[in-house]
Design an enzyme around this catalytic site. Sequence first.
Site, PDB file in Angstrom:
ATOM      1  N   SER A  25       1.209  -1.570  -0.050  1.00 32.87           N
ATOM      2  CA  SER A  25       0.346   0.002  -0.671  1.00 32.87           C
ATOM      3  C   SER A  25       1.130   1.319  -0.032  1.00 32.87           C
ATOM      4  O   SER A  25       1.752   1.069  -0.636  1.00 32.87           O
ATOM      5  CB  SER A  25      -1.327  -0.213   1.186  1.00 32.87           C
ATOM      6  OG  SER A  25      -2.067   0.611   1.385  1.00 32.87           O
TER       7      SER A  25
ATOM      8  N   ASP B 285      -9.371  -3.356  -5.377  1.00 31.72           N
ATOM      9  CA  ASP B 285      -8.836  -2.948  -5.082  1.00 31.72           C
ATOM     10  C   ASP B 285      -9.537  -1.824  -5.630  1.00 31.72           C
ATOM     11  O   ASP B 285      -8.814  -1.640  -6.851  1.00 31.72           O
ATOM     12  CB  ASP B 285      -8.055  -3.256  -4.424  1.00 31.72           C
ATOM     13  CG  ASP B 285      -7.006  -2.083  -3.513  1.00 31.72           C
ATOM     14  OD1 ASP B 285      -6.867  -1.161  -3.630  1.00 31.72           O
ATOM     15  OD2 ASP B 285      -6.007  -3.331  -2.849  1.00 31.72           O
TER      16      ASP B 285
ATOM     17  N   HIS C 109      -8.347  -4.429  -0.668  1.00 33.11           N
ATOM     18  CA  HIS C 109      -7.026  -3.972  -0.392  1.00 33.11           C
ATOM     19  C   HIS C 109      -6.940  -4.339   1.116  1.00 33.11           C
ATOM     20  O   HIS C 109      -7.375  -5.067   1.761  1.00 33.11           O
ATOM     21  CB  HIS C 109      -7.403  -2.266   0.309  1.00 33.11           C
ATOM     22  CG  HIS C 109      -6.568  -1.432   0.027  1.00 33.11           C
ATOM     23  ND1 HIS C 109      -5.044  -1.163  -1.151  1.00 33.11           N
ATOM     24  CD2 HIS C 109      -5.343  -0.699   1.256  1.00 33.11           C
ATOM     25  CE1 HIS C 109      -4.662  -0.394  -0.619  1.00 33.11           C
ATOM     26  NE2 HIS C 109      -4.328   0.100   0.729  1.00 33.11           N
TER      27      HIS C 109
END
Length: 271
Positions: A126, A214, A244
């Site tokens: 991320s 995501d 995610h």
Amino acid sequence: MDQGTAERLRRESRARAAARAPGPEVAAVDDLDAGGVRVRRYAAQPGEPAVVAVYAHGGYFVVGDLDSQDAYCRRLTSAIGGVVYSVDYALAPEARAEESIAGFLAAARLAHSEHLDGALVLSGDSAGGAIAFVAAARLRDEGMPVAALFLTNPSLDLSLAVADRTVDGGPDLDLLADAVAAWAGSDAAAPGVDPARTPIDGLPPTLIAVGTRDALRPEAVHMHERLSAAGVPGRLILLEGVGHGFVGGGTVGDAEARDQALAALGELLAR
């Protein structure tokens, strides 16, 4: 993104980390200092490793620490059969992008100095994916060898221009935009800070794994296309039905996605 919001998000992150199942046992875990940056080193077995990974956790550039992805770092260590350095890089709003990136680079240099013969892998999840990506570019410019980039649901365009607001698998894009503003400020569009604006020629082979649910999936697809057009070897894995944050998720689907991504990393390193 003020201090109160950051502290609330950090409390929530610590609670989630405490609730996660522990990762596998590894041969050794040691906390180190890399020029004032806390680093946790995981070793799969005694002796010199063939692969050395440096890892940046996710968390909107605002949350996360050495405990937040301890279980995942253990899995990553086992998967590569080598050593992983997890980096407690500086967070917004107290710190800005350059300090975070400098901390990750300090850990990478430490890892390289301790294992000169190990293949160096930079990895990030991320927000940590953005840090690992721009760090790889800076080390390329310095001439330090990096064997591979391994990015999971990475943030690869700080403008969020192509992020998909129609999916329900996260991250919260409004929160991410506020966090990017606090973390990067006027540097958010600068090469060497924003992956989307960082020169990519000469980057190491890059593996990107991202879920189809995501919101950052389009960024991953676009970056993979850019890398391929520039002749950078790599692979994009689209994890069907996955949202995610799968590296720390507790569902069966998250576990399967982790296994798929880590298996692909093993294949990349074996080439």
